[in-house]
Design a protein around this motif. Structure first.
Motif, PDB file in Angstrom:
ATOM      1  N   THR A 158     -36.442 -28.436  -8.446  1.00  0.00           N
ATOM      2  CA  THR A 158     -37.745 -29.097  -8.499  1.00  0.00           C
ATOM      3  C   THR A 158     -38.717 -28.361  -7.577  1.00  0.00           C
ATOM      4  O   THR A 158     -38.330 -27.422  -6.865  1.00  0.00           O
ATOM      5  CB  THR A 158     -37.649 -30.560  -8.027  1.00  0.00           C
ATOM      6  OG1 THR A 158     -37.390 -30.569  -6.603  1.00  0.00           O
ATOM      7  CG2 THR A 158     -36.554 -31.313  -8.750  1.00  0.00           C
ATOM      8  N   ALA A 170     -41.006 -32.468  -4.179  1.00  0.00           N
ATOM      9  CA  ALA A 170     -40.347 -33.557  -4.909  1.00  0.00           C
ATOM     10  C   ALA A 170     -39.176 -34.129  -4.111  1.00  0.00           C
ATOM     11  O   ALA A 170     -38.635 -33.491  -3.213  1.00  0.00           O
ATOM     12  CB  ALA A 170     -39.866 -33.070  -6.266  1.00  0.00           C
ATOM     13  N   TRP A 214     -36.709 -36.175  -6.018  1.00  0.00           N
ATOM     14  CA  TRP A 214     -35.654 -36.537  -6.983  1.00  0.00           C
ATOM     15  C   TRP A 214     -34.403 -35.701  -6.768  1.00  0.00           C
ATOM     16  O   TRP A 214     -34.473 -34.503  -6.472  1.00  0.00           O
ATOM     17  CB  TRP A 214     -36.163 -36.333  -8.404  1.00  0.00           C
ATOM     18  CG  TRP A 214     -35.101 -36.588  -9.448  1.00  0.00           C
ATOM     19  CD1 TRP A 214     -34.719 -37.786  -9.954  1.00  0.00           C
ATOM     20  CD2 TRP A 214     -34.277 -35.598 -10.083  1.00  0.00           C
ATOM     21  NE1 TRP A 214     -33.702 -37.614 -10.864  1.00  0.00           N
ATOM     22  CE2 TRP A 214     -33.414 -36.284 -10.966  1.00  0.00           C
ATOM     23  CE3 TRP A 214     -34.176 -34.202  -9.984  1.00  0.00           C
ATOM     24  CZ2 TRP A 214     -32.462 -35.622 -11.753  1.00  0.00           C
ATOM     25  CZ3 TRP A 214     -33.239 -33.545 -10.761  1.00  0.00           C
ATOM     26  CH2 TRP A 214     -32.400 -34.255 -11.631  1.00  0.00           C
ATOM     27  N   GLU A 246     -35.020 -40.572 -15.067  1.00  0.00           N
ATOM     28  CA  GLU A 246     -36.218 -40.626 -14.231  1.00  0.00           C
ATOM     29  C   GLU A 246     -37.110 -39.401 -14.387  1.00  0.00           C
ATOM     30  O   GLU A 246     -38.244 -39.402 -13.884  1.00  0.00           O
ATOM     31  CB  GLU A 246     -35.814 -40.747 -12.754  1.00  0.00           C
ATOM     32  CG  GLU A 246     -34.863 -41.888 -12.447  1.00  0.00           C
ATOM     33  CD  GLU A 246     -34.278 -41.776 -11.047  1.00  0.00           C
ATOM     34  OE1 GLU A 246     -34.908 -41.078 -10.213  1.00  0.00           O
ATOM     35  OE2 GLU A 246     -33.207 -42.354 -10.797  1.00  0.00           O
ATOM     36  N   VAL A 247     -36.623 -38.349 -15.042  1.00  0.00           N
ATOM     37  CA  VAL A 247     -37.356 -37.089 -15.051  1.00  0.00           C
ATOM     38  C   VAL A 247     -37.386 -36.457 -16.441  1.00  0.00           C
ATOM     39  O   VAL A 247     -36.592 -36.796 -17.320  1.00  0.00           O
ATOM     40  CB  VAL A 247     -36.727 -36.069 -14.070  1.00  0.00           C
ATOM     41  CG1 VAL A 247     -36.909 -36.515 -12.628  1.00  0.00           C
ATOM     42  CG2 VAL A 247     -35.245 -35.853 -14.398  1.00  0.00           C
ATOM     43  N   ARG A 248     -38.319 -35.522 -16.610  1.00  0.00           N
ATOM     44  CA  ARG A 248     -38.347 -34.655 -17.787  1.00  0.00           C
ATOM     45  C   ARG A 248     -37.873 -33.280 -17.326  1.00  0.00           C
ATOM     46  O   ARG A 248     -38.438 -32.696 -16.390  1.00  0.00           O
ATOM     47  CB  ARG A 248     -39.754 -34.552 -18.368  1.00  0.00           C
ATOM     48  CG  ARG A 248     -39.822 -33.743 -19.665  1.00  0.00           C
ATOM     49  CD  ARG A 248     -41.234 -33.660 -20.196  1.00  0.00           C
ATOM     50  NE  ARG A 248     -41.250 -33.119 -21.559  1.00  0.00           N
ATOM     51  CZ  ARG A 248     -42.052 -32.135 -21.963  1.00  0.00           C
ATOM     52  NH1 ARG A 248     -42.921 -31.589 -21.115  1.00  0.00           N
ATOM     53  NH2 ARG A 248     -42.000 -31.697 -23.206  1.00  0.00           N
ATOM     54  N   LEU A 259     -43.040 -26.031 -14.500  1.00  0.00           N
ATOM     55  CA  LEU A 259     -42.731 -26.852 -13.333  1.00  0.00           C
ATOM     56  C   LEU A 259     -43.916 -26.883 -12.372  1.00  0.00           C
ATOM     57  O   LEU A 259     -44.313 -27.952 -11.875  1.00  0.00           O
ATOM     58  CB  LEU A 259     -41.483 -26.304 -12.641  1.00  0.00           C
ATOM     59  CG  LEU A 259     -40.955 -27.092 -11.443  1.00  0.00           C
ATOM     60  CD1 LEU A 259     -40.509 -28.485 -11.867  1.00  0.00           C
ATOM     61  CD2 LEU A 259     -39.798 -26.343 -10.781  1.00  0.00           C
ATOM     62  N   GLY A 315     -46.662 -29.116 -13.512  1.00  0.00           N
ATOM     63  CA  GLY A 315     -46.340 -30.527 -13.632  1.00  0.00           C
ATOM     64  C   GLY A 315     -45.978 -30.974 -15.032  1.00  0.00           C
ATOM     65  O   GLY A 315     -45.927 -32.177 -15.313  1.00  0.00           O
ATOM     66  N   ARG A 316     -45.706 -30.036 -15.924  1.00  0.00           N
ATOM     67  CA  ARG A 316     -45.343 -30.398 -17.298  1.00  0.00           C
ATOM     68  C   ARG A 316     -43.873 -30.799 -17.420  1.00  0.00           C
ATOM     69  O   ARG A 316     -43.483 -31.433 -18.390  1.00  0.00           O
ATOM     70  CB  ARG A 316     -45.660 -29.235 -18.236  1.00  0.00           C
ATOM     71  CG  ARG A 316     -47.155 -28.953 -18.321  1.00  0.00           C
ATOM     72  CD  ARG A 316     -47.454 -27.727 -19.162  1.00  0.00           C
ATOM     73  NE  ARG A 316     -48.889 -27.439 -19.187  1.00  0.00           N
ATOM     74  CZ  ARG A 316     -49.411 -26.330 -19.678  1.00  0.00           C
ATOM     75  NH1 ARG A 316     -48.617 -25.393 -20.194  1.00  0.00           N
ATOM     76  NH2 ARG A 316     -50.720 -26.139 -19.652  1.00  0.00           N
ATOM     77  N   ILE A 317     -43.067 -30.398 -16.472  1.00  0.00           N
ATOM     78  CA  ILE A 317     -41.688 -30.876 -16.345  1.00  0.00           C
ATOM     79  C   ILE A 317     -41.463 -31.245 -14.887  1.00  0.00           C
ATOM     80  O   ILE A 317     -42.186 -30.780 -13.993  1.00  0.00           O
ATOM     81  CB  ILE A 317     -40.649 -29.825 -16.794  1.00  0.00           C
ATOM     82  CG1 ILE A 317     -40.841 -28.508 -16.033  1.00  0.00           C
ATOM     83  CG2 ILE A 317     -40.704 -29.616 -18.304  1.00  0.00           C
ATOM     84  CD1 ILE A 317     -39.779 -27.462 -16.335  1.00  0.00           C
ATOM     85  N   ASP A 318     -40.473 -32.093 -14.635  1.00  0.00           N
ATOM     86  CA  ASP A 318     -40.165 -32.516 -13.271  1.00  0.00           C
ATOM     87  C   ASP A 318     -39.076 -31.671 -12.631  1.00  0.00           C
ATOM     88  O   ASP A 318     -38.981 -31.586 -11.404  1.00  0.00           O
ATOM     89  CB  ASP A 318     -39.717 -33.982 -13.272  1.00  0.00           C
ATOM     90  CG  ASP A 318     -40.764 -34.896 -13.882  1.00  0.00           C
ATOM     91  OD1 ASP A 318     -41.887 -34.931 -13.348  1.00  0.00           O
ATOM     92  OD2 ASP A 318     -40.465 -35.550 -14.906  1.00  0.00           O
ATOM     93  N   ALA A 319     -38.238 -31.081 -13.465  1.00  0.00           N
ATOM     94  CA  ALA A 319     -37.140 -30.249 -12.974  1.00  0.00           C
ATOM     95  C   ALA A 319     -36.755 -29.259 -14.064  1.00  0.00           C
ATOM     96  O   ALA A 319     -36.973 -29.489 -15.254  1.00  0.00           O
ATOM     97  CB  ALA A 319     -35.936 -31.114 -12.588  1.00  0.00           C
TER      98      ALA A 319
END
Length: 245
Positions: free
Chosen positions: A111, A115, A117, A127-129, A172, A175-179
């Motif tokens: 991440t 972050a 997570w 919880e994530v994308r 990443l 901010g288009r994916i969280d991880a």
């Protein structure tokens, strides 16, 4: 007459041996340094060089070509190419595998540094994308999570084509994916090759996976080639002064 016949036989035998010694196999994979690369002829990656060294003792040379992973799988499966580099048994189960892997991958979640997570089993992925590469097994994560949810764009961004890792890193940061999921050494190499220290935060191990060079099921001698690779690797291990992980 006898001398001529003997000479012709010797020439035929020498030519036959020469043909066997000059056999060249074409191996393919995507860019996945430091395991497989195409940056220079002298820097083809850990797996390509180990395979080339092991098979050289069997009279086989290696030609390595870089291409998208999905296309590499199809090309080797159809027999257009001879072998694929860096595959796991679940990714290409119908291929001819040697008994021994050439390395082990560590697939992990990463991440942004800001972050919090942390991966704690499949339930935590709700919880994530996450961003992944098409047809990568990720040490069992594909079967356990990616395949069942591959149509859910809120959970997964599945990318394909060339140079996918840089695209995942960009997603990443935007901010288009969280991880994203990546092999640890591959991600580190990506940043080091750009003169940077990996700025991403390790958020948990997805799984480990043995890595192989596997041969096309379309080859009549695919099984024999896998056995040749095993013999070559065993010879390297037995060589004085050689130490292999």
């Amino acid at each position: 007459m006898r001398l001529t016949a003997a000479l012709l036989y010797w020439i035929f035998l020498s030519a036959s041996v020469s043909v066997a010694e000059e056999r060249t196999l074409t191996m393919v994979a995507d860019k996945w340094c430091p395991f497989n690369c195409s940056d220079t002829p002298d820097h083809r990656g850990i797996l390509v060089e180990r395979a080339a060294t092991a098979l050289a003792g069997e009279g086989i040379r290696i030609n390595y070509i870089e291409m998208p992973w999905s296309r590499a799988i199809v090309g080797v499966r159809e027999g257009t190419y001879d072998a694929i580099v860096g595959t796991g048994r679940t990714e290409t189960p119908d291929f001819h595998f040697p008994a021994q892997p050439l390395a082990t991958a560590r697939h992990s979640f990463f991440t942004l540094a800001s972050a919090s997570w942390q991966y704690d089993g499949l339930e935590s992925l709700e919880e994530v994308r996450i961003g992944v590469i098409q047809d990568y097994s990720y040490g069992g994560l594909y079967e356990a999570y990616i395949e069942p949810h591959q149509g859910d764009i809120d959970r997964l961004a599945i990318l394909r084509g060339d140079r996918v890792l840089p695209r995942l890193v960009r997603m990443l940061k935007l901010g288009r994916i969280d991880a994203l999921v990546a092999e640890e050494r591959v991600l580190d190499y990506y940043f080091i090759s750009r003169g940077l220290v990996n700025p991403l935060r390790h958020a948990g191990l997805a799984g480990t996976e043995p890595l192989y060079v596997a041969f096309s099921p379309a080859l009549d001698d695919g099984r024999a080639l896998a056995e040749s690779l095993d013999r070559g690797v065993a010879s390297l291990h037995q060589a004085p002064g050689e130490h292999h992980r």
